[in-house]
Design an enzyme around this catalytic site. Structure first.
Site, PDB file in Angstrom:
ATOM      1  CD1 TRP A   1      -0.157  -1.591   3.091  1.00 42.23           C
ATOM      2  CD2 TRP A   1       0.660   0.484   3.290  1.00 42.23           C
ATOM      3  NE1 TRP A   1       0.656  -1.565   4.208  1.00 42.23           N
ATOM      4  CE2 TRP A   1       1.171  -0.299   4.355  1.00 42.23           C
ATOM      5  CE3 TRP A   1       1.040   1.844   3.216  1.00 42.23           C
ATOM      6  CZ2 TRP A   1       2.036   0.195   5.333  1.00 42.23           C
ATOM      7  CZ3 TRP A   1       1.903   2.344   4.182  1.00 42.23           C
ATOM      8  CH2 TRP A   1       2.394   1.530   5.227  1.00 42.23           C
ATOM      9  CG  ASN A   2       5.123   1.195   0.452  1.00 43.28           C
ATOM     10  OD1 ASN A   2       4.685   0.414  -0.396  1.00 43.28           O
ATOM     11  ND2 ASN A   2       6.375   1.194   0.833  1.00 43.28           N
TER      12      ASN A   2
ATOM     13  CG  PHE B   1      -1.857   5.954  14.378  1.00 42.78           C
ATOM     14  CD1 PHE B   1      -1.418   7.259  14.157  1.00 42.78           C
ATOM     15  CD2 PHE B   1      -2.594   5.684  15.525  1.00 42.78           C
ATOM     16  CE1 PHE B   1      -1.707   8.260  15.066  1.00 42.78           C
ATOM     17  CE2 PHE B   1      -2.885   6.685  16.437  1.00 42.78           C
ATOM     18  CZ  PHE B   1      -2.440   7.982  16.208  1.00 42.78           C
TER      19      PHE B   1
ATOM     20  CB  CYS C   1      10.796  -1.321   1.447  1.00 43.46           C
ATOM     21  SG  CYS C   1      10.850  -0.742  -0.236  1.00 43.46           S
TER      22      CYS C   1
ATOM     23  CB  ALA D   1      -2.105  -3.198  -0.458  1.00 37.87           C
ATOM     24  CD  GLU D   2      -4.676  -6.025   3.144  1.00 36.85           C
ATOM     25  OE1 GLU D   2      -4.281  -6.322   1.994  1.00 36.85           O
ATOM     26  OE2 GLU D   2      -4.152  -6.456   4.189  1.00 36.85           O
TER      27      GLU D   2
ATOM     28  CD  GLU E   1      10.530  -2.350   6.899  1.00 38.20           C
ATOM     29  OE1 GLU E   1       9.965  -3.455   6.984  1.00 38.20           O
ATOM     30  OE2 GLU E   1      10.888  -1.852   5.820  1.00 38.20           O
TER      31      GLU E   1
ATOM     32  CD  GLU F   1      11.260  -3.785  -2.610  1.00 39.39           C
ATOM     33  OE1 GLU F   1      11.621  -3.839  -1.416  1.00 39.39           O
ATOM     34  OE2 GLU F   1      10.530  -2.908  -3.076  1.00 39.39           O
ATOM     35  CG  LEU F   2      11.026  -9.550   1.054  1.00 36.94           C
ATOM     36  CD1 LEU F   2      11.632 -10.814   1.617  1.00 36.94           C
ATOM     37  CD2 LEU F   2       9.510  -9.676   0.918  1.00 36.94           C
TER      38      LEU F   2
ATOM     39  N   GLY G   1       6.440  -6.577  -0.075  1.00 39.02           N
ATOM     40  CA  GLY G   1       5.777  -6.436   1.216  1.00 39.02           C
ATOM     41  C   GLY G   1       6.758  -6.714   2.331  1.00 39.02           C
TER      42      GLY G   1
ATOM     43  CE  LYS H   1      -3.754  -9.320  -2.013  1.00 42.01           C
ATOM     44  NZ  LYS H   1      -3.988  -8.247  -0.987  1.00 42.01           N
TER      45      LYS H   1
HETATM   46  P1  ADP Z   1       2.212  -4.773   5.421  1.00 42.41           P
HETATM   47  O1  ADP Z   1       2.427  -5.384   6.773  1.00 42.41           O
HETATM   48  O2  ADP Z   1       3.105  -3.653   5.146  1.00 42.41           O
HETATM   49  O3  ADP Z   1       0.782  -4.513   5.072  1.00 42.41           O
HETATM   50  P2  ADP Z   1       2.268  -7.237   3.978  1.00 42.41           P
HETATM   51  O4  ADP Z   1       3.487  -7.958   3.574  1.00 42.41           O
HETATM   52  O5  ADP Z   1       1.384  -7.885   4.979  1.00 42.41           O
HETATM   53  O6  ADP Z   1       2.775  -5.825   4.412  1.00 42.41           O
HETATM   54  O7  ADP Z   1       1.383  -6.870   2.719  1.00 42.41           O
HETATM   55  C1  ADP Z   1       1.850  -6.720   1.417  1.00 42.41           C
HETATM   56  C2  ADP Z   1       0.919  -7.425   0.465  1.00 42.41           C
HETATM   57  O8  ADP Z   1       0.927  -8.808   0.771  1.00 42.41           O
HETATM   58  C3  ADP Z   1      -0.544  -6.985   0.552  1.00 42.41           C
HETATM   59  O9  ADP Z   1      -1.112  -6.991  -0.757  1.00 42.41           O
HETATM   60  C4  ADP Z   1      -1.162  -8.067   1.403  1.00 42.41           C
HETATM   61  O10 ADP Z   1      -2.541  -8.235   1.198  1.00 42.41           O
HETATM   62  C5  ADP Z   1      -0.394  -9.284   0.939  1.00 42.41           C
HETATM   63  N1  ADP Z   1      -0.381 -10.401   1.896  1.00 42.41           N
HETATM   64  C6  ADP Z   1      -0.472 -10.353   3.244  1.00 42.41           C
HETATM   65  N2  ADP Z   1      -0.473 -11.594   3.772  1.00 42.41           N
HETATM   66  C7  ADP Z   1      -0.389 -12.470   2.735  1.00 42.41           C
HETATM   67  C8  ADP Z   1      -0.344 -13.899   2.624  1.00 42.41           C
HETATM   68  N3  ADP Z   1      -0.417 -14.685   3.690  1.00 42.41           N
HETATM   69  N4  ADP Z   1      -0.262 -14.428   1.389  1.00 42.41           N
HETATM   70  C9  ADP Z   1      -0.184 -13.647   0.302  1.00 42.41           C
HETATM   71  N5  ADP Z   1      -0.218 -12.311   0.331  1.00 42.41           N
HETATM   72  C10 ADP Z   1      -0.322 -11.713   1.533  1.00 42.41           C
END
Ligand code: ADP
Length: 500
Positions: free
Chosen positions: A168-169, A350, A302, A194-195, A399, A268-269, A245, A192
């Site tokens: 989402w960033n 937050f 990141c 980010a939510e 982080e 990319e982590l 993520g 897919k």
């Molecule tokens: P953050 O903690 O910064 O939100 P995440 O790594 O959880 O970072 O999220 C990055 C992306 O990975 C988002 O699109 C999220 O929905 C997705 N994601 C989170 N958990 C899973 C999972 N178990 N399997 C696949 N994708 C995931």
């Protein structure tokens, strides 16, 4: 006051209409199979912007089936490369035509400043698409001189269906870095998002279809990680995964890929990047750049330069000036002119950031600026600076992903190299010095995928980006990203008359 109070005024109404909230599957906007929706929130207030279709494994199945068909039967991989190039170029033109709406949508959903969305991220999205459009018709293999009487050609073919999961960033930039190279190479994609930030990708994906992308080549599924995301990672019909993520989620993604069909994965982590200020540095410039390195995008990068290592000879002056700079940082409604920092993405982040701030205080670091939320509504946090931090403190190891600068003192080059490298991460590093020798030594010694010397956060489309160690696998952008989306096929035929 440590920061402007961002929440005394009414939020500025964004100048954009939300057109797309459904899933994009096979060229059509459709509801989730379950009919479920989820809210996406305005980080300025925590209020609902829109309800968005919530994709789950059934929707991932539909999206992968559409992508499979588009790849196996469809025109996209069989078009001339020049035709693919032109679709991407038309897309870039449409991005520019709708730049204001795209930027407003990005700021509304994410909370980053409009100046940044409009001035940097939308132009970089268009630039990245043109960059990869340029590659589309320049991807080709080699002819290899074999020992025997054989003609050996190496073909570079698209991998097939790429599953891509983005955070989402930087919703638009992550879209660009993922979708650009995948499409240029002739793949089909299931993305897919980010939510927290589903809106901008749906909007630009509709423009990509307007530009002539055939149905099914790009499918966009909004939804959550453990449901839609995990279904994509485990899917037997997906040929390749790209994920950006957190490091913990990256480990899950890799495991799901391994347990299903061994699809190759690029990751990319996270990071805890050092920004090193040598004793010969112009302190005012160093303070400004170090500030930018960590506070940019509300600290939600990141590659944030979140460990500020400062040489003891300039340390006191640096800390004083960094404090003043942080206190001057303008926090407020990201739609307002002159604002440098908007809200954090959501309540979870937050709260997590404020817990890290508390842990900094508890562990004995000196809090010199900020340290609390800004205002009383939404997810705003005061620009925060810690001095006298020690390497073993949580704020120097983990982080934070927020507007928190951690300043550490050092006294020599060997020492700072050792300490900067003493981390599980290796995404980026910054070096600030006038000495060519120091710059050369540090840029070779630092174990990181990017070293910025006397600059930071330079992200041109051609520059490879990715991590050492637990910051990732593989590289995005540049020519390097093409490798992620290509298969290599050797074709060997006998030569009947070897004399020729
Ligand atoms: P953050 O903690 O910064 O939100 P995440 O790594 O959880 O970072 O999220 C990055 C992306 O990975 C988002 O699109 C999220 O929905 C997705 N994601 C989170 N958990 C899973 C999972 N178990 N399997 C696949 N994708 C995931």
């Amino acid at each position: 006051a440590a920061a402007a109070s961002p929440t005394t005024e009414e939020p500025i109404q964004p100048a954009v209409e939300i057109k797309h909230t459904q899933l994009l599957i096979n060229g059509n906007f459709v509801d989730a199979a379950s009919g479920k929706t989820f809210p996406t929130l305005d980080p300025r207030t925590g209020e609902v912007i829109a309800r968005v279709a919530e994709g789950d494994s059934e929707d991932i199945d539909r999206a992968v089936a559409a992508a499979r068909k588009a790849f196996d039967e469809g025109p996209w991989p069989r078009m001339t490369a020049y035709e693919r190039c032109r679709v991407l170029l038309r897309f870039a033109d449409l991005i520019e035509r709708h730049a204001d709406e795209i930027a407003a949508l990005e700021t509304w959903d994410n909370g980053k400043t409009l100046a940044q969305s409009a001035g940097a991220e939308v132009p970089m999205l268009a630039r990245c698409m043109r960059y990869y459009a340029g590659w589309a018709d320049k991807i080709h293999g080699l002819v290899v001189p074999a020992d025997g009487a054989h003609h050996v050609q190496v073909l570079h073919e698209p991998v097939g269906v790429a599953g891509q999961i983005i955070p989402w960033n930087f919703p638009l930039l992550m879209f660009a870095w993922k979708v650009g190279p995948a499409l240029a190479c002739g793949n089909a994609v299931v993305l897919k998002t980010a939510e927290q930030t589903p809106l901008s990708a749906l909007y630009v994906a509709s423009l990509l279809h307007e530009a002539g992308l055939p149905d099914g080549v790009l499918n966009v599924v909004s939804g959550f990680g453990p449901t839609a995301g995990a279904a994509l990672c485990s899917h037997m019909g997906v040929d390749k995964l790209a994920f950006t993520g957190s490091t913990g989620t990256g480990q899950i993604v890799l495991e799901l890929a391994a347990r299903s069909n061994l699809k190759p994965v690029t990751l990319e982590l996270g990071g805890k990047s050092p920004f090193i200020v040598m004793d010969d540095a112009d302190v005012d410039q160093a303070v400004e750049l170090a500030h930018h390195a960590v506070f940019f995008n509300q600290g939600q990068c990141c590659c944030a330069g979140s460990r500020t290592f400062v040489h003891e000879r300039v340390y006191d002056e640096f800390v004083e000036k960094s404090k003043a700079r942080a206190q001057k940082r303008v926090v407020g409604d990201p739609f307002r002119n002159g604002v440098e920092q908007g809200p954090q993405i959501d309540e979870e982040q937050f709260k997590k950031i404020l817990r890290y701030v508390q842990s900094g205080v508890d562990s004995g670091a000196t809090l010199v600026a900020g340290g609390d939320r800004a205002g009383s509504r939404g997810f705003y946090i005061q620009p925060t600076v810690f001095a006298d931090a020690k390497d073993e403190m949580k704020i120097a190891r983990e982080e934070i992903f927020g507007p928190v600068q951690t300043i550490l003192k050092f006294s020599g080059v060997e020492e700072v190299i050792r300490r900067a490298n003493a981390t599980q991460y290796g995404l980026a590093a910054g070096v600030f010095t006038r000495s060519l020798d120091a710059a050369n030594t540090l840029s070779r010694a630092l174990r990181a995928g990017t070293v910025w010397v006397n600059c930071y956060d330079v992200f041109d489309a051609g520059i490879p980006f990715g991590g050492y160690k637990m910051s990732g696998v593989g590289r995005e952008k540049g020519v390097y990203a093409l490798r992620n989306y290509l298969q290599t096929k050797a074709v060997v035929t006998p030569i009947r008359n070897a004399a020729w």
